[in-house]
Design a protein around this motif. Structure first.
Motif, PDB file in Angstrom:
ATOM      1  N   ASN A 224      49.520 -11.397   7.150  1.00 59.38           N
ATOM      2  CA  ASN A 224      48.076 -11.204   7.331  1.00 59.38           C
ATOM      3  C   ASN A 224      47.199 -11.445   6.096  1.00 59.38           C
ATOM      4  O   ASN A 224      45.998 -11.188   6.137  1.00 59.38           O
ATOM      5  N   ASP A 225      47.807 -11.915   5.019  1.00 61.89           N
ATOM      6  CA  ASP A 225      46.989 -12.259   3.836  1.00 61.89           C
ATOM      7  C   ASP A 225      47.763 -13.294   3.019  1.00 61.89           C
ATOM      8  O   ASP A 225      48.231 -13.033   1.922  1.00 61.89           O
ATOM      9  N   THR A 226      47.887 -14.493   3.587  1.00 61.50           N
ATOM     10  CA  THR A 226      48.822 -15.478   3.035  1.00 61.50           C
ATOM     11  C   THR A 226      48.164 -16.478   2.090  1.00 61.50           C
ATOM     12  O   THR A 226      48.615 -17.617   1.981  1.00 61.50           O
ATOM     13  N   SER A 229      47.485 -17.328  -3.716  1.00 59.16           N
ATOM     14  CA  SER A 229      47.765 -16.407  -4.829  1.00 59.16           C
ATOM     15  C   SER A 229      48.737 -15.316  -4.420  1.00 59.16           C
ATOM     16  O   SER A 229      49.211 -14.562  -5.263  1.00 59.16           O
ATOM     17  N   ASN A 230      49.061 -15.238  -3.145  1.00 57.65           N
ATOM     18  CA  ASN A 230      50.065 -14.266  -2.697  1.00 57.65           C
ATOM     19  C   ASN A 230      51.438 -14.901  -2.488  1.00 57.65           C
ATOM     20  O   ASN A 230      52.333 -14.286  -1.917  1.00 57.65           O
ATOM     21  N   ILE A 231      51.584 -16.147  -2.909  1.00 58.64           N
ATOM     22  CA  ILE A 231      52.897 -16.808  -2.810  1.00 58.64           C
ATOM     23  C   ILE A 231      53.410 -17.022  -4.232  1.00 58.64           C
ATOM     24  O   ILE A 231      52.771 -17.693  -5.037  1.00 58.64           O
ATOM     25  N   ILE A 244      53.926 -11.970  -1.872  1.00 54.54           N
ATOM     26  CA  ILE A 244      53.586 -10.646  -2.395  1.00 54.54           C
ATOM     27  C   ILE A 244      52.373 -10.112  -1.633  1.00 54.54           C
ATOM     28  O   ILE A 244      51.923 -10.745  -0.674  1.00 54.54           O
ATOM     29  N   ASP A 245      51.837  -8.988  -2.071  1.00 50.86           N
ATOM     30  CA  ASP A 245      50.701  -8.339  -1.426  1.00 50.86           C
ATOM     31  C   ASP A 245      51.025  -8.028   0.036  1.00 50.86           C
ATOM     32  O   ASP A 245      50.488  -8.658   0.959  1.00 50.86           O
ATOM     33  N   LEU A 246      51.894  -7.052   0.205  1.00 52.95           N
ATOM     34  CA  LEU A 246      52.360  -6.730   1.554  1.00 52.95           C
ATOM     35  C   LEU A 246      51.530  -5.617   2.205  1.00 52.95           C
ATOM     36  O   LEU A 246      51.951  -5.034   3.202  1.00 52.95           O
TER      37      LEU A 246
HETATM   38 MG    MG Z   1      45.610  -8.719   0.100  1.00 55.60          MG
END
Ligand code: MG
Ligand code: GN1
Length: 372
Positions: A224-226, A229-231, A244-246
């Motif tokens: 839900n937030d892909t 910067s979250n990879i 990241i950012d789970l």
């Molecule tokens: Mg997030």
């Protein structure tokens, strides 16, 4: 110096840090919600056990921090159990939580804030920080398919819905209408054309929610937030390590994650680039990410999901844009902002991409067709 983290908080976690006087503490500013620090024991970073991420959870937005942490614990332990015998580097194939001294996966500071600590992913950078190549997009797409696939065996009923209706674009549209009507910040006149653009696209808001309601689009466990910067990728090989950012891992649609990844990854510019002549949607990024994604995901996606892949990028980009716009009208109460018009700049940036994507839909469908 840091105004928000002190060693009292760091000492609440069972890290391998041996002294607390000489720590290097760097604030990481990329997130819009929580407050994040990287804490390093000088000389120990390479071992992977001398470097940690500390995050202060924004409990105004995440109203159930303990439920949220339980979600993250369940998901990271589940992914780790799958990877520990199959991955050459299981410690970097998921985030690993560091327990607090009382055994919980969070600790609270004297003001009542919740904190968590992760082992820093050794020798990693996020995808937003590197010059992204075709190969990186292919591998990011396949990493998303792999993430979704690995969670197919996970019992979703264990998860709390961290933020209800998080990607319910129909509800987000209602929220926008309310924000326009209330105009709490008094800024609506500055955003007349943007509001008009946003309100004119109601027809796309329900495409995913209708499919979920009819059952044609299955409810899965999704990130839900892909955004890029979250990879996380390896600094040297550029291979994808993990997401990241789970915070927002919960039941959702695969299309949320596909669309959101390309919302960010399909753009030629940063999410808050104000010069719109620099902002356009890059079809080659779509093709490469989609190729990587479908190579792993076509075996589990339903026809209704595949049929909406291009639209999902428009919908998720639009949704993010109307969230920024609503927050601008509400007076910047949700997203961190660095200057007064920041949320409006972000909204315009997203809307420019939406126009591009909508204009390219037939071409994007043709791409998907070729990849199947
Ligand atoms: Mg997030
Ligand atoms: C927020 O905090 P961050 O940057 O991980 C937001 C996402 C948005 C994103 C836009 C809980 O994520 O939904 O897509 O900003 N997270 C939450 O950059 O609202």
């Amino acid at each position: 110096m840091n105004e928000l983290i002190n060693t009292d908080i760091i000492r609440l976690f069972k890290t391998d840090l041996t002294s607390f006087d000489d720590l290097e503490i760097v604030r990481i500013i990329s997130g819009h919600i929580n407050v994040t620090y990287c804490v390093t024991q000088p000389g120990c970073a390479d071992t992977g056990r001398g470097q940690y991420i500390f995050q202060r959870i924004n409990h105004n937005i995440f109203r159930d921090p303990e439920g949220l942490m339980r979600n993250i614990q369940l998901v990271t332990e589940y992914v780790y159990s799958l990877k520990k015998d199959t991955s050459p580097d299981p410690e970097r194939s998921t985030l690993v939580l560091v327990p607090a001294t009382d055994g919980k996966v969070f600790a609270r500071d004297s003001e009542g804030y919740y904190w968590r600590c992760y082992v820093y992913l050794r020798n990693s950078v996020n995808l937003d920080m590197v010059k992204v190549t075709r190969k990186t997009y292919l591998s990011a797409g396949s990493a998303l398919a792999e993430f979704q696939k690995s969670l197919m065996g996970f019992d979703a009923s264990q998860l709390v819905e961290v933020i209800p209706d998080f990607h319910n674009t129909v509800k987000r549209f209602e929220n926008l209408k309310k924000a326009v009507a209330e105009n709490r910040s008094g800024r609506a006149p500055n955003a007349k054309a943007d509001i008009e653009f946003a309100l004119g696209l109601e027809e796309i808001t329900h495409l995913i929610t209708d499919g979920l309601a009819s059952g044609e689009i299955p409810l899965r466990v999704t990130h839900n937030d892909t955004k890029l910067s979250n990879i996380m990728i390896d600094r040297d090989t550029k291979e994808v390590l993990c997401f990241i950012d789970l915070d927002t891992v919960m039941p959702g649609s695969a299309l949320y994650d596909f669309g959101d990844a390309l919302r960010a990854g399909g753009s030629s510019a940063a999410e808050d680039e104000a010069d719109l002549t620099k902002v356009h949607f890059v079809p080659a990024n779509f093709r490469n990410f989609c190729k990587g994604y479908l190579s792993g995901a076509k075996e589990f996606l339903t026809p209704a999901e595949i049929a909406l892949l291009p639209e999902s990028v428009a919908i998720m980009t639009y949704e993010c844009g109307i969230r920024f716009l609503s927050d601008y009208l509400d007076g910047d109460v949700y997203f961190h902002t660095s200057y007064p018009e920041h949320n409006l700049v972000r909204a315009r940036n997203q809307f420019k991409l939406v126009s591009d994507i909508l204009g390219m839909l037939p071409a994007l469908h043709a791409q998907v067709g070729k990849l199947l």
